[in-house]
Design an enzyme around this catalytic site. Structure first.
Site, PDB file in Angstrom:
ATOM      1  N   TYR A  69       0.858  -1.186   0.000  1.00  0.00           N
ATOM      2  CA  TYR A  69       0.000   0.000   0.000  1.00  0.00           C
ATOM      3  C   TYR A  69       0.900   1.243   0.000  1.00  0.00           C
ATOM      4  O   TYR A  69       1.162   1.849   1.040  1.00  0.00           O
ATOM      5  CB  TYR A  69      -0.887   0.030   1.244  1.00  0.00           C
ATOM      6  CG  TYR A  69      -2.046  -0.940   1.261  1.00  0.00           C
ATOM      7  CD1 TYR A  69      -2.363  -1.728   0.169  1.00  0.00           C
ATOM      8  CD2 TYR A  69      -2.842  -1.060   2.402  1.00  0.00           C
ATOM      9  CE1 TYR A  69      -3.432  -2.610   0.208  1.00  0.00           C
ATOM     10  CE2 TYR A  69      -3.914  -1.934   2.444  1.00  0.00           C
ATOM     11  CZ  TYR A  69      -4.202  -2.708   1.349  1.00  0.00           C
ATOM     12  OH  TYR A  69      -5.263  -3.585   1.391  1.00  0.00           O
ATOM     13  N   PHE A 218     -14.207  -4.307  -0.169  1.00  0.00           N
ATOM     14  CA  PHE A 218     -15.228  -3.821  -1.103  1.00  0.00           C
ATOM     15  C   PHE A 218     -16.621  -3.880  -0.476  1.00  0.00           C
ATOM     16  O   PHE A 218     -17.618  -4.069  -1.171  1.00  0.00           O
ATOM     17  CB  PHE A 218     -15.219  -4.603  -2.421  1.00  0.00           C
ATOM     18  CG  PHE A 218     -13.942  -4.468  -3.203  1.00  0.00           C
ATOM     19  CD1 PHE A 218     -13.370  -3.226  -3.412  1.00  0.00           C
ATOM     20  CD2 PHE A 218     -13.308  -5.575  -3.731  1.00  0.00           C
ATOM     21  CE1 PHE A 218     -12.190  -3.091  -4.132  1.00  0.00           C
ATOM     22  CE2 PHE A 218     -12.131  -5.454  -4.455  1.00  0.00           C
ATOM     23  CZ  PHE A 218     -11.568  -4.203  -4.658  1.00  0.00           C
ATOM     24  N   GLY A 222     -19.069  -3.028  -3.133  1.00  0.00           N
ATOM     25  CA  GLY A 222     -19.825  -4.210  -3.529  1.00  0.00           C
ATOM     26  C   GLY A 222     -19.303  -4.800  -4.823  1.00  0.00           C
ATOM     27  O   GLY A 222     -18.096  -4.857  -5.065  1.00  0.00           O
TER      28      GLY A 222
END
Length: 303
Positions: A69, A218, A222
């Protein structure tokens, strides 16, 4: 940091092995910019540090991160270290290995023998002598293959004291069973949210039966994943959001948390206002009718 006030308490707690965490945690992926990795606009360093401190002050005791990240100017692990070290005793930091990125940002995937280097990279960046939880993040190309050799290598690092607990990410039920036959697994981190597939929902239920934490990513996007929420569920989600006077993102988080007491949420943001909304989502109580309405918004085959 300021005194801690547990805003997240309304959602309850769950176990990651012998570690108790609030069900609403924090995902570090968007600390470095408005979009993951080198996409989007870089965030102000002090703002990101402030968001991390505010999250912990609000009751967050579970942060999900990874050495990969990072952007050209920011590293999530370095920001966590700068903001929170010396760390609160009850703070659980979860990270992921197998994927990696070189300094140019190009992706690579570790061999079993290279996993130790990835674990040590996380230790160095975070300034810790062991990692609380390490998830083996399975690449898309291995979704139907064996993960035994890689998970076995992580198990050896756990035995060596570098890792406290192990988890798996982006796995099938068969891969979860394979991992559990090698060493204890405390969590599964898979994509899940409004629009989840039958396979995703079955794995969530299996984790509940096994007493394992299910930690979706998510949860807000979604089925839209990196692109954001899919248009097909917008109307139903917006209607529920209006009824509660909250944002659609909060409804998606609440819906996810309502899937079971073993389901944790790790929404990520670098925006202080979004952080406050995410933390408050745990207090939203959806009615049975609203849950039915949201589930009915799923595409055929995903219910």
């Amino acid at each position: 940091m300021h005194p801690r006030t547990n805003i997240t308490a309304a959602a309850g707690t769950w176990q990651l092995g012998d570690l108790t965490v609030n069900r609403i945690g924090f995902g570090a992926m968007r600390l470095t910019g408005t979009a993951p990795f080198d996409h989007g606009v870089p965030r102000d360093r002090e703002t990101s540090i402030g968001v991390l401190r505010r999250a912990v002050e609000s009751g967050v005791d579970h942060i999900d991160t990874a050495a990969y990240y990072f952007s050209a100017t920011r590293s999530a692990n370095e920001l966590i270290n700068r903001a929170l070290a010396p760390y609160p005793e009850d703070l659980v930091i979860t990270t992921k290995v197998w994927p990696g990125r070189d300094p140019s940002g190009a992706w690579w995937w570790a061999t079993p023998g290279q996993l130790r280097g990835q674990v040590e990279e996380n230790l160095r960046q975070l300034g810790r002598d062991h990692l609380d939880v390490v998830n083996l993040r399975v690449p898309p190309s291995r979704r139907t293959g064996s993960i035994g050799e890689h998970f076995g290598a992580l198990s050896e690092l756990r035995d060596a004291g570098l890792i406290r607990h192990l988890g798996v990410s982006n796995v099938t039920s068969e891969q979860l069973a394979e991992a559990r036959a090698i060493a204890p697994v405390v969590c599964v981190q898979n994509p899940y949210g409004v629009g989840a597939s039958d396979e995703d929902r079955a794995l969530l239920r299996l984790c509940g039966e096994l007493g394992l934490a299910f930690v979706p990513f998510f949860a807000i996007a979604g089925s839209g994943r990196e692109a954001g929420p899919a248009a097909r569920d917008t109307e139903a989600v917006q209607a529920v959001a209006r009824a509660h006077g909250v944002s659609t993102a909060q409804v998606r988080l609440a819906w996810t948390l309502h899937q079971g007491p073993h389901v944790l949420a790790i929404p990520g943001t670098g925006d202080p206002d979004h952080l406050a909304q995410n933390m408050a989502a745990g207090s939203i109580r959806l009615t049975e009718e609203e849950m039915t309405r949201l589930t009915a918004a799923l595409p055929a085959g995903a219910r």
